[in-house]
Scaffold this active site. Structure first.
Site, PDB file in Angstrom:
ATOM      1  N   ASP A   1      -1.510  30.424 -27.681  1.00 40.10           N
ATOM      2  CA  ASP A   1      -2.046  30.106 -26.437  1.00 40.10           C
ATOM      3  C   ASP A   1      -1.239  29.415 -25.283  1.00 40.10           C
ATOM      4  O   ASP A   1      -1.838  29.195 -24.411  1.00 40.10           O
ATOM      5  CB  ASP A   1      -3.333  28.680 -26.886  1.00 40.10           C
ATOM      6  CG  ASP A   1      -3.913  29.007 -28.093  1.00 40.10           C
ATOM      7  OD1 ASP A   1      -4.030  28.607 -28.950  1.00 40.10           O
ATOM      8  OD2 ASP A   1      -4.642  30.230 -28.012  1.00 40.10           O
TER       9      ASP A   1
ATOM     10  N   ASP B   1      -4.697  25.457 -29.127  1.00 44.72           N
ATOM     11  CA  ASP B   1      -3.980  24.306 -29.927  1.00 44.72           C
ATOM     12  C   ASP B   1      -2.855  25.379 -30.756  1.00 44.72           C
ATOM     13  O   ASP B   1      -1.998  24.861 -31.366  1.00 44.72           O
ATOM     14  CB  ASP B   1      -4.519  23.955 -30.844  1.00 44.72           C
ATOM     15  CG  ASP B   1      -5.282  24.637 -31.911  1.00 44.72           C
ATOM     16  OD1 ASP B   1      -5.385  25.831 -31.744  1.00 44.72           O
ATOM     17  OD2 ASP B   1      -5.586  23.998 -33.192  1.00 44.72           O
TER      18      ASP B   1
ATOM     19  N   CYS C   1       0.803  -1.352   0.019  1.00 42.45           N
ATOM     20  CA  CYS C   1      -0.225   0.135  -0.198  1.00 42.45           C
ATOM     21  C   CYS C   1       0.970   1.212  -0.036  1.00 42.45           C
ATOM     22  O   CYS C   1       2.261   1.141  -0.085  1.00 42.45           O
ATOM     23  CB  CYS C   1      -1.000  -0.075   1.120  1.00 42.45           C
ATOM     24  SG  CYS C   1      -0.125   0.308   2.828  1.00 42.45           S
TER      25      CYS C   1
ATOM     26  N   CYS D   1       3.903   1.548   2.650  1.00 38.74           N
ATOM     27  CA  CYS D   1       4.807   0.804   2.257  1.00 38.74           C
ATOM     28  C   CYS D   1       5.753   1.740   1.322  1.00 38.74           C
ATOM     29  O   CYS D   1       7.118   1.874   1.304  1.00 38.74           O
ATOM     30  CB  CYS D   1       4.696  -0.509   1.347  1.00 38.74           C
ATOM     31  SG  CYS D   1       3.742  -1.740   2.331  1.00 38.74           S
TER      32      CYS D   1
ATOM     33  N   ASP E   1      -9.883  28.960 -27.314  1.00 37.31           N
ATOM     34  CA  ASP E   1      -9.524  29.708 -28.367  1.00 37.31           C
ATOM     35  C   ASP E   1     -10.309  29.408 -29.668  1.00 37.31           C
ATOM     36  O   ASP E   1     -10.885  28.067 -29.672  1.00 37.31           O
ATOM     37  CB  ASP E   1      -8.225  29.074 -29.046  1.00 37.31           C
ATOM     38  CG  ASP E   1      -7.476  29.792 -29.900  1.00 37.31           C
ATOM     39  OD1 ASP E   1      -7.751  31.058 -29.999  1.00 37.31           O
ATOM     40  OD2 ASP E   1      -7.100  28.889 -30.813  1.00 37.31           O
TER      41      ASP E   1
END
Length: 701
Positions: A599, A595, A14, A17, A411
């Site tokens: 931007d 994109d 877990c 550890c 955008d």
């Protein structure tokens, strides 16, 4: 910077550890330490020559874990074998106890020394498995659950041994000691198998990687090579039915390619000369030669796997509270256990045996692992599910924040619209030929990453070339880009050429020579087909949509009205975009979707930056979420999966807290014996992991 060392470590159950190993390595001065108990990975960089890799491995082994070496044989004493042997010896002890509880007495089973001998192998396995880990965790300053199990199981055995030596039958309960160790081993085994189910996204992606490829030699000969031999720049032959060996560009040929397992795009994509292809995608028809551009961890497939593996490195805020509680949980439980014994025996006059059983029950019923498992398992499943839908999320904290987003800013060009501009008209002054204008625009826009520039380059190429050969020489010897303004170039004679948007708001582009207009271009762009459905889906989730564009007011208004977006900002420079994003982010958590190269600053400024896969590299690097197929319809999907993942984390943490708050007092008051406690403790972990696995398969809209 020193190289990153990667180790495979077995035995981590877990987050506690993983925290123990992390703390040990950081105390030794190592840098960039990252430990993932789910994928069994340990990574770090050596800070100096004073501490070697072998010393790091040795330290991890001393903590009770196994460092897996290449081609190392599997350890004989696996968890499964330990569980099997423990179960074989525990069964007769438990059976005798159950028969006695219903009035059936078998003298041979109730012989104290026989019970001692039967319990002894289980004790050895328990001390070996839990004791070593418990002692190491205490030495490292992060006591784990194994401390509680070791104390509880060993105390029951020692007390039974005292009863055996003194001849006091009522003090003998070897079956309790054996059952505690065996049931917790069973819980660990179930947990191990369940956790593996949360990491299948990594396995599925890793299986897309090919083992062999065909390299085209300079002589034209095709030779078979192994994947590790592939290098950037190699030319590879890819045929119908093959998986693409690496990222690259089609050098010769064309094909129909299935990228669904990588980008979530269900329909095949036709690729031809010059198109980029992703390693791991499947060639449905056709064949081509590929020029390799990226391999290994630098490829799209490698980055996807890496992002899933390291998703929980950037922990959600909700997990930080659980980590603080887990850090003090074991000492707190031990204190409660001791207090339970003292109060039961000395204050409430409970029999010594019952007081001890209550104290042991407190130890074995408590479950710190459930709190440590809640977030990592859910994040791993959530990020894996996002990846299968072509959505990359950089970290668990990003996932948590995105689920709370209330504003999404888009955008316009290339994000809401296709970005594939068509030149409707070119108006030149009488003294300048259209061919000259086209050559100048081509030379200027070739140096820009803006979507309009890319479209113009494609539009101008056939106008300035014949049979693939350019008509006339390059006209400019120096080109500069001013973000948000346009392009400026200079020829050998010193003339300057400026190309950018007109100032009159008409939306046209102007080409000027030495400040005087020589041509005007009128362009047309179209909305992406999925844009309207995306905006409608966001509205249904009470997310407000905005447009933030550098384009003119009139064109931006047309797009906003078509999509039903009320708020939009047009004619924005990069600096103005940053200001708008900052103001919106102050009002509510805000995501920016873009994109283009302009931007990138806005993506970084927003609460969360979302980039499309066909974006410029700068925009992708600035974003925390990447939509691989470039389709906006993945945005509502990303929001839904992130929201459900955060909900799963909250449910699991609520269960973990509620379980411990209810179960520990019940055990302290004597309503649950240690055997039931061990069973419930294992069940608690399984509930948390099961909740994460449910996220993997549940229907999300």
């Amino acid at each position: 910077m020193k190289p990153l060392i990667e180790l495979t470590v077995e035995g981590m159950d877990c987050a506690n550890c993983a925290a123990g190993i992390t703390r040990y390595l950081e105390r030794k001065g190592l840098e960039d330490v990252y430990v993932n108990f789910q994928t069994r990975e340990v990574r770090f960089r050596l800070a100096s020559e004073d501490f070697t890799i072998e010393e790091a491995k040795g330290g991890i082994r001393k903590l009770g874990y196994t460092v897996v070496e290449p081609e190392q044989k599997q350890d004989f004493w696996t968890l499964e074998r330990k569980l099997l042997i423990a179960a074989i010896f525990t069964l007769p002890l438990l059976l005798g106890h159950l028969l006695m509880s219903v009035g059936i007495h078998l003298p041979i089973v109730h012989n104290a020394w026989l019970q001692f001998l039967i319990c002894l192998p289980v004790l050895f396995i328990g001390v070996w498995h839990f004791g070593k880990s418990a002692w190491s965790s205490i030495r490292n300053g992060v006591p784990n659950m194994d401390v509680l199990i070791f104390i509880g199981g060993t105390a029951a055995f020692v007390y039974s041994l005292v009863g055996t030596l003194s001849g006091e039958r009522q003090y003998i309960f070897y079956e309790t000691s054996a059952t505690i160790f065996t049931l917790v081993l069973l819980g660990n085994w179930i947990e191990k198998r369940a956790v593996a189910q949360t990491t299948t996204a990594i396995t599925d992606l890793a299986e897309l990687q090919v083992e062999h490829a065909r390299r085209v030699m300079p002589s034209g000969t095709v030779v078979g090579i192994h994947y590790p031999e592939i290098q950037v720049g190699y030319i590879l032959q890819v045929n119908e039915g093959d998986k693409v060996p690496a990222d690259g560009e089609i050098f010769i040929g064309q094909a129909s390619i299935d990228e669904s397992l990588l980008t979530g795009e269900s329909l095949p994509i036709n690729k031809q000369l010059g198109d980029q292809v992703i390693g791991g995608s499947l060639v449905l028809s056709g064949n081509f030669q590929l020029k390799v551009s990226a391999i290994g961890k630098k490829s799209v497939l490698g980055q996807m796997i890496e992002l899933i593996k390291t998703a929980q490195q950037d922990k959600p805020d909700i997990q930080r509270l659980a980590d603080k509680i887990s850090a003090i949980f074991v000492p707190a439980v031990i204190s409660i256990s001791v207090l339970t014994f003292l109060l039961s025996y000395f204050v409430f006059d409970v029999a010594f045996k019952n007081a001890l059983m209550n104290a042991i029950a407190v130890l074995v019923i408590s479950c710190p692992c459930a709190m440590g498992l809640a977030t990592p398992t859910a994040v791993m499943v959530g990020v894996g599910r996002l990846a299968r839908n072509g959505i990359l999320v950089k970290g668990g904290k990003t996932l948590e924040i995105f689920a709370s987003i209330r504003n999404i800013v888009f955008d316009k060009t290339g994000t809401l619209t296709t970005g594939q501009f068509v030149v409707e008209q070119i108006d030149c002054v009488p003294t300048v030929q259209e061919t000259t204008v086209c050559n100048l625009i081509y030379d200027l826009e070739l140096h820009s990453s803006h979507p309009i520039a890319k479209s113009l380059v494609l539009e101008m190429e056939p106008r300035i070339s014949l049979n693939g050969q350019r008509l006339g020489p390059t006209m400019l010897n120096r080109v500069e880009e001013e973000k948000g303004k346009g392009m400026t170039g200079y020829d050998e004679a010193g003339n300057s050429y400026e190309f950018g948007a007109s100032e009159n708001g008409s939306g046209t582009l102007l080409l000027r020579k030495n400040g005087l207009q020589i041509a005007e271009l009128t362009l047309n762009d179209t909305l992406k087909p999925e844009a309207k459905a995306c905006i409608d889906a966001l509205k249904s989730k009470n997310v407000e949509a905005y447009i933030l564009s550098g384009d003119k007011q009139a064109k931006t208004a047309i797009v906003a009205n078509a999509l039903g977006i009320t708020h939009f900002f047009a004619a924005q420079t990069p600096a103005q975009k940053l200001t708008q994003i900052e103001q919106l982010s102050k009002q509510a958590p805000t995501a920016m979707v873009g994109d283009g190269i302009n931007d990138a600053p806005a993506l970084a400024k927003a609460t969360i930056g979302v980039s499309l896969s066909n974006a410029s590299q700068a925009a992708i690097q600035s974003a925390q979420i990447v939509l691989l197929n470039g389709n906006l319809d993945r945005l509502p999907t990303a929001l839904a999966i992130c929201s459900h993942t955060v909900l799963t984390i909250k449910q699991s943490l609520y269960w973990a807290f509620a379980y411990n708050i209810v179960a520990i007092p019940m055990a302290a008051m004597g309503y649950l014996n240690p055997m039931w406690g061990a069973l419930f403790m294992g069940f608690s972990d399984v509930v948390v992991i099961g909740n994460a696995i449910r996220l993997k398969y549940k229907r999300i809209n």
